[in-house]
Scaffold this motif. Sequence first.
Motif, PDB file in Angstrom:
ATOM      1  N   LEU A 222      10.277  97.068  93.815  1.00  0.00           N
ATOM      2  CA  LEU A 222      11.159  96.771  94.936  1.00  0.00           C
ATOM      3  C   LEU A 222      10.515  97.280  96.214  1.00  0.00           C
ATOM      4  CD1 LEU A 222      13.219  97.267  92.328  1.00  0.00           C
ATOM      5  CD2 LEU A 222      14.871  96.706  94.094  1.00  0.00           C
ATOM      6  N   VAL A 223      11.147  96.975  97.347  1.00  0.00           N
ATOM      7  CA  VAL A 223      10.486  97.230  98.623  1.00  0.00           C
ATOM      8  C   VAL A 223      10.730  98.649  99.142  1.00  0.00           C
ATOM      9  CG1 VAL A 223      10.376  96.522 101.041  1.00  0.00           C
ATOM     10  CG2 VAL A 223      10.434  94.791  99.229  1.00  0.00           C
ATOM     11  N   GLY A 224      11.979  99.106  99.109  1.00  0.00           N
ATOM     12  CA  GLY A 224      12.284 100.403  99.702  1.00  0.00           C
ATOM     13  C   GLY A 224      13.294 101.195  98.899  1.00  0.00           C
ATOM     14  N   GLY A 225      13.490 102.448  99.295  1.00  0.00           N
ATOM     15  CA  GLY A 225      14.286 103.376  98.510  1.00  0.00           C
ATOM     16  C   GLY A 225      15.778 103.079  98.510  1.00  0.00           C
ATOM     17  N   THR A 226      16.355 102.847  99.676  1.00  0.00           N
ATOM     18  CA  THR A 226      17.791 102.564  99.747  1.00  0.00           C
ATOM     19  C   THR A 226      18.119 101.350  98.891  1.00  0.00           C
ATOM     20  OG1 THR A 226      17.998 103.541 101.934  1.00  0.00           O
ATOM     21  CG2 THR A 226      19.637 101.882 101.329  1.00  0.00           C
ATOM     22  N   GLN A 227      17.312 100.322  99.042  1.00  0.00           N
ATOM     23  CA  GLN A 227      17.474  99.103  98.255  1.00  0.00           C
ATOM     24  C   GLN A 227      17.385  99.397  96.756  1.00  0.00           C
ATOM     25  OE1 GLN A 227      13.945  96.377  98.057  1.00  0.00           O
ATOM     26  NE2 GLN A 227      15.155  95.341  99.611  1.00  0.00           N
ATOM     27  N   THR A 228      16.415 100.211  96.389  1.00  0.00           N
ATOM     28  CA  THR A 228      16.217 100.520  94.971  1.00  0.00           C
ATOM     29  C   THR A 228      17.408 101.306  94.429  1.00  0.00           C
ATOM     30  OG1 THR A 228      13.839 100.540  95.318  1.00  0.00           O
ATOM     31  CG2 THR A 228      14.641 101.574  93.307  1.00  0.00           C
ATOM     32  N   ASN A 229      17.844 102.305  95.161  1.00  0.00           N
ATOM     33  CA  ASN A 229      18.982 103.094  94.694  1.00  0.00           C
ATOM     34  C   ASN A 229      20.211 102.225  94.487  1.00  0.00           C
ATOM     35  OD1 ASN A 229      17.595 105.533  94.668  1.00  0.00           O
ATOM     36  ND2 ASN A 229      18.090 106.001  96.801  1.00  0.00           N
ATOM     37  N   ALA A 230      20.540 101.421  95.494  1.00  0.00           N
ATOM     38  CA  ALA A 230      21.750 100.604  95.393  1.00  0.00           C
ATOM     39  C   ALA A 230      21.624  99.572  94.275  1.00  0.00           C
ATOM     40  CB  ALA A 230      22.034  99.908  96.723  1.00  0.00           C
ATOM     41  N   THR A 231      20.435  99.000  94.113  1.00  0.00           N
ATOM     42  CA  THR A 231      20.265  97.953  93.096  1.00  0.00           C
ATOM     43  C   THR A 231      20.366  98.540  91.689  1.00  0.00           C
ATOM     44  OG1 THR A 231      18.860  96.733  94.638  1.00  0.00           O
ATOM     45  CG2 THR A 231      18.775  96.065  92.333  1.00  0.00           C
ATOM     46  N   VAL A 232      19.729  99.661  91.468  1.00  0.00           N
ATOM     47  CA  VAL A 232      19.796 100.281  90.139  1.00  0.00           C
ATOM     48  C   VAL A 232      21.225 100.698  89.818  1.00  0.00           C
ATOM     49  CG1 VAL A 232      19.149 102.332  88.800  1.00  0.00           C
ATOM     50  CG2 VAL A 232      17.392 101.042  90.042  1.00  0.00           C
ATOM     51  N   ILE A 233      21.847 101.359  90.753  1.00  0.00           N
ATOM     52  CA  ILE A 233      23.198 101.867  90.491  1.00  0.00           C
ATOM     53  C   ILE A 233      24.171 100.720  90.243  1.00  0.00           C
ATOM     54  CG2 ILE A 233      25.146 103.076  91.595  1.00  0.00           C
ATOM     55  CD1 ILE A 233      22.983 105.012  92.773  1.00  0.00           C
ATOM     56  N   ALA A 234      24.083  99.669  91.061  1.00  0.00           N
ATOM     57  CA  ALA A 234      24.977  98.521  90.857  1.00  0.00           C
ATOM     58  C   ALA A 234      24.679  97.805  89.546  1.00  0.00           C
ATOM     59  CB  ALA A 234      24.864  97.547  92.027  1.00  0.00           C
ATOM     60  N   ALA A 235      23.431  97.864  89.102  1.00  0.00           N
ATOM     61  CA  ALA A 235      23.075  97.210  87.836  1.00  0.00           C
ATOM     62  C   ALA A 235      23.670  97.941  86.649  1.00  0.00           C
ATOM     63  CB  ALA A 235      21.561  97.139  87.683  1.00  0.00           C
ATOM     64  N   VAL A 236      23.792  99.253  86.785  1.00  0.00           N
ATOM     65  CA  VAL A 236      24.276 100.073  85.663  1.00  0.00           C
ATOM     66  C   VAL A 236      25.794 100.098  85.582  1.00  0.00           C
ATOM     67  CG1 VAL A 236      24.468 102.465  84.849  1.00  0.00           C
ATOM     68  CG2 VAL A 236      22.233 101.537  85.524  1.00  0.00           C
ATOM     69  N   LEU A 237      26.450 100.201  86.724  1.00  0.00           N
ATOM     70  CA  LEU A 237      27.882 100.515  86.718  1.00  0.00           C
ATOM     71  C   LEU A 237      28.781  99.309  86.517  1.00  0.00           C
ATOM     72  CD1 LEU A 237      28.148 103.098  89.651  1.00  0.00           C
ATOM     73  CD2 LEU A 237      27.772 103.513  87.219  1.00  0.00           C
ATOM     74  N   ARG A 238      29.923  99.575  85.913  1.00  0.00           N
ATOM     75  CA  ARG A 238      31.044  98.648  85.908  1.00  0.00           C
ATOM     76  C   ARG A 238      31.833  98.913  87.194  1.00  0.00           C
ATOM     77  NH1 ARG A 238      30.573  94.533  83.817  1.00  0.00           N
ATOM     78  NH2 ARG A 238      32.803  94.268  83.711  1.00  0.00           N
ATOM     79  N   PRO A 239      32.683  97.955  87.634  1.00  0.00           N
ATOM     80  CA  PRO A 239      33.303  98.103  88.954  1.00  0.00           C
ATOM     81  C   PRO A 239      34.058  99.416  89.188  1.00  0.00           C
ATOM     82  CG  PRO A 239      33.645  95.876  88.145  1.00  0.00           C
ATOM     83  CD  PRO A 239      32.991  96.649  87.030  1.00  0.00           C
ATOM     84  N   TYR A 240      34.631  99.994  88.151  1.00  0.00           N
ATOM     85  CA  TYR A 240      35.474 101.184  88.311  1.00  0.00           C
ATOM     86  C   TYR A 240      34.677 102.472  88.127  1.00  0.00           C
ATOM     87  CZ  TYR A 240      35.148 100.211  83.392  1.00  0.00           C
ATOM     88  OH  TYR A 240      34.646  99.913  82.159  1.00  0.00           O
ATOM     89  N   GLU A 241      33.376 102.345  88.013  1.00  0.00           N
ATOM     90  CA  GLU A 241      32.556 103.522  87.793  1.00  0.00           C
ATOM     91  C   GLU A 241      31.873 103.980  89.080  1.00  0.00           C
ATOM     92  OE1 GLU A 241      31.355 103.103  83.097  1.00  0.00           O
ATOM     93  OE2 GLU A 241      30.097 102.055  84.556  1.00  0.00           O
ATOM     94  N   GLY A 242      31.514 105.248  89.104  1.00  0.00           N
ATOM     95  CA  GLY A 242      30.838 105.811  90.262  1.00  0.00           C
ATOM     96  C   GLY A 242      29.585 106.556  89.851  1.00  0.00           C
ATOM     97  N   ALA A 243      28.850 106.985  90.863  1.00  0.00           N
ATOM     98  CA  ALA A 243      27.575 107.661  90.635  1.00  0.00           C
ATOM     99  C   ALA A 243      27.691 109.136  90.967  1.00  0.00           C
ATOM    100  CB  ALA A 243      26.482 107.030  91.493  1.00  0.00           C
ATOM    101  N   ILE A 244      27.471 109.988  89.982  1.00  0.00           N
ATOM    102  CA  ILE A 244      27.404 111.427  90.214  1.00  0.00           C
ATOM    103  C   ILE A 244      26.141 111.726  91.025  1.00  0.00           C
ATOM    104  CG2 ILE A 244      27.064 113.674  89.118  1.00  0.00           C
ATOM    105  CD1 ILE A 244      28.641 112.626  86.709  1.00  0.00           C
TER     106      ILE A 244
END
Lengths: 344, 344, 344, 344
Positions: A58-80
Amino acid sequence: MIRFNSDYTEGARPEILKLLEETNYQQTDGYGTDEWCAKARDLIREACGCPEAAVHFLVGGTQTNATVIAAVLRPYEGAISADTGHINVHETGAVEHTGHKVLALPSKDGKISAEQVKACLEEHFASPAFEHTVRPGICYISYPTEYGTIYTKKELEDLHSVCRQYGIPLFVDGARLGYGLACSECDITLKDLAQLCDIFYIGGTKVGALFGEAVVIPDPDLLPTFRYMIKQGGGMLAKGRLLGIQFAALFTDDLYMRISKDAIEQSDRIRKALNELGFKIYIDSPTNQQFFVLTREQYDEITKEFALDLNCTVEGGVVARACTSWATRPENVDRFIEALKRMR
Amino acid sequence: MIRFNSDYTEGARPEILKLLEETNYQQTDGYGTDEWCAKARDLIREACGCPEAAVHFLVGGTQTNATVIAAVLRPYEGAISADTGHINVHETGAVEHTGHKVLALPSKDGKISAEQVKACLEEHFASPAFEHTVRPGICYISYPTEYGTIYTKKELEDLHSVCRQYGIPLFVDGARLGYGLACSECDITLKDLAQLCDIFYIGGTKVGALFGEAVVIPDPDLLPTFRYMIKQGGGMLAKGRLLGIQFAALFTDDLYMRISKDAIEQSDRIRKALNELGFKIYIDSPTNQQFFVLTREQYDEITKEFALDLNCTVEGGVVARACTSWATRPENVDRFIEALKRMR
Amino acid sequence: MIRFNSDYTEGARPEILKLLEETNYQQTDGYGTDEWCAKARDLIREACGCPEAAVHFLVGGTQTNATVIAAVLRPYEGAISADTGHINVHETGAVEHTGHKVLALPSKDGKISAEQVKACLEEHFASPAFEHTVRPGICYISYPTEYGTIYTKKELEDLHSVCRQYGIPLFVDGARLGYGLACSECDITLKDLAQLCDIFYIGGTKVGALFGEAVVIPDPDLLPTFRYMIKQGGGMLAKGRLLGIQFAALFTDDLYMRISKDAIEQSDRIRKALNELGFKIYIDSPTNQQFFVLTREQYDEITKEFALDLNCTVEGGVVARACTSWATRPENVDRFIEALKRMR
Amino acid sequence: MIRFNSDYTEGARPEILKLLEETNYQQTDGYGTDEWCAKARDLIREACGCPEAAVHFLVGGTQTNATVIAAVLRPYEGAISADTGHINVHETGAVEHTGHKVLALPSKDGKISAEQVKACLEEHFASPAFEHTVRPGICYISYPTEYGTIYTKKELEDLHSVCRQYGIPLFVDGARLGYGLACSECDITLKDLAQLCDIFYIGGTKVGALFGEAVVIPDPDLLPTFRYMIKQGGGMLAKGRLLGIQFAALFTDDLYMRISKDAIEQSDRIRKALNELGFKIYIDSPTNQQFFVLTREQYDEITKEFALDLNCTVEGGVVARACTSWATRPENVDRFIEALKRMR
């Protein structure tokens, strides 16, 4: 003006520019399906000791963080995350923009502990009204952290163990990974890291590349449809080869670790000088960022010549951050140390 | 294998690589606040005849489309688009991912008309139950379109007029803008375009750069907080200078238009050959993409030597797409035309 | 089992059921466009002293909070809230689900201060990198708070003043509004509240209705397209009349305040008993919720007969919450006080 | 004014109001965890012949559709629907608001076919660039459809078979389910339906209840965390008992089917009259909605006395919709038929 305010003030290592130029007129397919990406993936898999790993660029860090986290989580889940975590404070709510809460835990020197993560998970599942609260679905840490500190192998093992117990992945933001692995206090290798977490990325932007982050997923079955997420999230570079070429260069002849060590060498010189000169250390960092206290007057004086990052204000002054990188010139560090000396 | 399957099969114009190398060790601030970005902005403002315009640099097209549209719309609003529009079919729902419906209108040769847009807006506001339907909040078109066609100045004026009447911005996706402006049928200039719409972008990825799209907002008050959106959407490059440097090169000595004309020259040669050889033209395109019908056997045969894009299937065969670009070599076009001749 | 564990354990005031029955076969239009909604809007406008106010009816609190906040914010903005605020802890991330971060501030007795809100806003706009952080776009408070406490008129004035200074609306969650306005320590009226904030809602679910929250926006130009948001958010009841009928009943003959006072009277009896009996008060609440400390044994014992809410654990035991409501029977409070006495 | 413009113009069946009143002072837990919800779930499971089914109660249709679809899909997935489907045209983009594209297929009489769904799925997975397009992740249909038509058992079997083949659930919007099951052309039962799809809901709002939709998931393992989604989506009613009570009443003594048959009886009378009087039928519907063509003058005339829904305009006039419901009085149908006769 000499810049120590961040670790992305220059372009890229000459090896990378050279390879970009040499390959410029090669014709390839797009979106990361080319031979350079394939080669870079193989080099990274080898370096990580994970012959089966999925590797995505991927191109940058913010993008990578958001993409990975959104790929893992179900809608009602959050990131510790640590409350000081990059996703919690410096990404304009990119994670929330994908619909997920950041579950911020109080941090110590930028770190969170396995005990804290366990308590957070236990509290959620013990509550009779758990459906009314956000379910922790991923644990995000940075290595090194926002404050340049690193987790010990034992700490990572403990975090990973808790995550496995509750069935959530441990995700390591490695935007500055090289600087963590190359520092004197580090007790893990890249191969260890691949065993110690479920998803991590190898930062290129801050460690020698023009841009780019390589996401490594040791178990390729964890996120089999991740390419959809990259495309939807705007992270799928048309000329994906540019990422393949850069990471191929970084993972040839151990370049990534060699330039990381250069940065640490220079940072250690600043760290030593700060200590010897008696500056108050805000958080003691073994990596490429140094955090130290200056009076406001000192800060204003020294930043006439040296760009520093103003991290926060404290009693009696401000916390300044000085970063080194793969591009830092020893002679500039000499000058900076001289300037520090003049202030004592 | 000679590639005509897309217009992003090579790296970048040598001028760009050269400038990246020359500036490699300059130290700059990040995130587009550096001098190179400032310079590129000025050059673009001048080329557009908009001294006040806001100019923002993003990395890729999908990212740019989603970021602009999300910046403009309120949650209950959607984006009018041709049903063949890139946002409607080739971005994995990136617009919907930001919460907005794409209001797809039937297209003719990749285009939509002012009458259609007006009818869509009228229908919404005339309905007594309009609150139960998505409100059109932006009109998205591409110049050139997905099928290489272009809007006439009159068509753009009419579209803009309808949009103004209903208070929604007209947004032009210019991922291939140079190839539209450089073609023989084009009756507008870059300066005209800046008058004919509210937001547009100048594509770099497909027109000479390694990557990058320059968003131009002639009225800087339209989206004053757009930088938050870029950051949140993952489009704010840490080393923003890379975008500034590339666009500075492209807008020096008219490079952007010169290389666009090169691509059109080669595409026109293919277009002429297809016509002379009696191939059925699927959609007649004056820009850098040619769409023509081959039998499945012909397609299989020619793609042994030349990579083409398979656009769709039609009665009697398939629609192949051949693209040229700033990097297309005339001798490769010679060979391709020879191969076409052999098939008749 | 006698329930004090929440304030929504019964159905609705008989006046409401009666009116629902009387009007059952009236034929009306849907979605809140009927005569009963019109009537209820007028009654509420009158009670609030806001003849021009927009009044919207939604079904429940979580829905109302998320819909209002999403209607106000731009994508990169977040909602300032007490860390104990309902949106931050008990709505499964409904606000984040709409893409927005909750900017949680440390609270005291469930409240946040104007100074805190000001500091949060100042910090954002003072930062040179503010575009990298979430922009505060609305200030959310509850009246009464999650801990039953209330803001003084002066505190509300100060909060509103800071919000106006920075151009963000002050939004008051009034899920239990009646119980706040009816308590002995309250120094404002409904009419005052309409002057002291920009958006608030009058809770019906917990104060006499079967369900329903009435959003009041004193300046009708603030959110002119709010009905789109209600529909999109799933809050537009087909038989909107049901909300109109209920609020018309609640705002006839001052029913809303009368039944709120009944609840406070019973809560005050419990409060007095707890104090006289020497129970440790966790947070002193003048409204319909009482928070007090029991040993685990005491809690287990008393909850054999009386349902209480276990709020949290503290040293030496647990914090129990006892709620009264419009439906609380004095004889049940008698029994509860007797039970408390038996434990001393 | 006699209303035939929708099927939610009255309150609720007297049995429901009576039970609400009788149970009004019972104290229960909230959020659907009470005894009435448990009872209603059991009655519904029995009626569906699914002893293991998960049954959830939500408030309204738009909310239910968006919540179910968001619960099923991954971020890059979309919902296949008829282009006339409620989610595609009448929910203000509620599905897109959760981040998902509606993949609209051309419909015939409000229906889509297994062939169409298969082609849509095949096309996606056959494309070498599938990651650039939205992946179909659920198939949404309505029974009856927006145009009052119903699927045959065979059509449902075929749809379900295609869905199973590709591993996506078939979701049936049953906002008017009773009217479908009760009509003369229906060849399935509620028990059949539970076998013929993966998720469906039993509409209460339009079939006798004040409000409420009962989601049935025959395989309880399909969405084990659905309650989080309901809460986050604002659909978890504090006094969940209100839904339990209503559905308990509807599924006692076959009330749901009995009142559905009443509505069909009256609709059939209108249908017969329209045919006998030679009105042009727009779409022939066996359920509670009739769609027929009137001249604009006829429409203006008859709507002085009878409220009708104006569905769309056609050559020579408009399409009017007349709905019956559980509450429709035969004498009002008499009058309406008389008025139709006067127009011939």
